[in-house]
Design an enzyme around this catalytic site. Sequence first.
Site, mmCIF file in Angstrom:
data_model
loop_
_atom_site.group_PDB
_atom_site.id
_atom_site.type_symbol
_atom_site.label_atom_id
_atom_site.label_comp_id
_atom_site.label_asym_id
_atom_site.label_seq_id
_atom_site.Cartn_x
_atom_site.Cartn_y
_atom_site.Cartn_z
ATOM 1 N N GLU A 123 0.822 -1.223 0.000
ATOM 2 C CA GLU A 123 0.000 0.000 0.000
ATOM 3 C C GLU A 123 0.854 1.272 0.000
ATOM 4 O O GLU A 123 0.512 2.264 -0.637
ATOM 5 C CB GLU A 123 -0.926 -0.013 1.224
ATOM 6 C CG GLU A 123 -1.909 1.124 1.297
ATOM 7 C CD GLU A 123 -2.889 1.143 0.127
ATOM 8 O OE1 GLU A 123 -3.783 0.301 0.091
ATOM 9 O OE2 GLU A 123 -2.741 2.016 -0.757
ATOM 10 N N LYS A 199 4.722 4.435 -9.918
ATOM 11 C CA LYS A 199 3.459 4.310 -9.183
ATOM 12 C C LYS A 199 2.291 4.065 -10.155
ATOM 13 O O LYS A 199 1.410 3.245 -9.893
ATOM 14 C CB LYS A 199 3.212 5.578 -8.360
ATOM 15 C CG LYS A 199 4.232 5.750 -7.230
ATOM 16 C CD LYS A 199 4.185 7.154 -6.658
ATOM 17 C CE LYS A 199 5.178 7.313 -5.512
ATOM 18 N NZ LYS A 199 5.371 8.718 -5.115
#
Length: 422
Positions: A123, A199
């Site tokens: 996460e 990302k």
Amino acid sequence: MVKVAIFGVGTVGESVIKILQENREIIKARSGKEIVPAIGVVKNLNKKRAVNNIELTDSYEEALNRNDIDIVVELMGGVEEPLKIVRNALKLGKPVVTANKALLAYHRYELQDIAGDLPFEYEGSVAGGIPIINALRDGLSANHIKSIKGILNGTSNYILTKMIRENAEFKTALAEAQALGYAEADPTFDIGGFDAGHKLLILSSIAYGIDVKPEDILIEGIEGISAHDIAFAKEFNFAIKLLGIAKKVGDEVEIRVHPALIRDSEMIAKIDGVMNGISVVGDRVGETLYYGAGAGGDATASAVVANLIDIVRHNKKSPMLGFKHPLEVGKLKLKERGDIESKYYLRIHVHDRAGVLAEISRVFGDLNISIEALLQKNIDGNSANILIATHQTKERNILKAISKIEALQPVLSRPYMMRIEK
Ligand code: HSE
């Protein structure tokens, strides 16, 4: 009691240790067990670290092979060394938590295969403290994802905000972001768009199952943005943001990172400073928006510790990228750069003399590119910047226009281009 080994005790590692120690009670109440940071693995044992009550070692093997370690947390940065550690931990049957976006940008599918049903969570790798992996992989799993559009790099957003709101110099703003602990060890990753690219690839895999590497996608940074670009943005009510965009168009996916002019009135335009913001559009849910601190020790550590709690609770999240059957993998292709459609902004440095504008407009006219707005900013008595916004066209066309304009006699350097996002 669950014991954790933390590989890498830098900004994020220190925060993970502190959260586990200082929020012990709430973490125990939520996970059902005490989660103890048992050992920290560092490169240099002589370096002072702001942590207490934890054993430190410089031996990766020792920490990895200790039988009492239940979970491995990888927060080292870099790719090759962490890859070895994560591979070995998974092969030893230990669940892994990482916040390493570069590692996942290159090796996510391989590591997913090795992990199988073992928890392997990440996460903190995207947008620091924002639970975007959870949202995309679990909360939105009923949807076809139409698009992801995000500000995914805190350092660049901090620099752009300072340049636009306070007329700060690029270098001064970068130095501040570094001092605040937001920037990567090598800030080129931030300002060159690579960190945001890493990302975006992780999010694109969850959304589309697409397997591409950073080298395959369009990545441009914010280094070339000048005071005149900022003046143009202000004049025409735009903000400038480094955006990561993944969008499904037919059987193709556009995946790109670049600075973009976006209308001041858009929600994402208001995301300033080190904050990150991501808009995800699903076919059923419509638009959803996520906002929060995308960098910094505590914010990222908040996500890492949440993963630990999840693992201890036995909330299994396998497969890590969210596809049990790779329905869309292999079907969706990466859209070619030339086929991308956008509005464009160009800054053209010219000799300030009669007829220059006519020559430039002829190039646009010949390529059927229509001009939407135009501004001239003088540099000195002899030269000026012509700032132009176009209507929608294909990237292929604008690249042709740039080359033709660059070749015109009164044009002094290659025009600078930014995309204008709707
Ligand atoms: N350097 C990154 C940023 C940190 O500025 O967003 C979080 O990955």
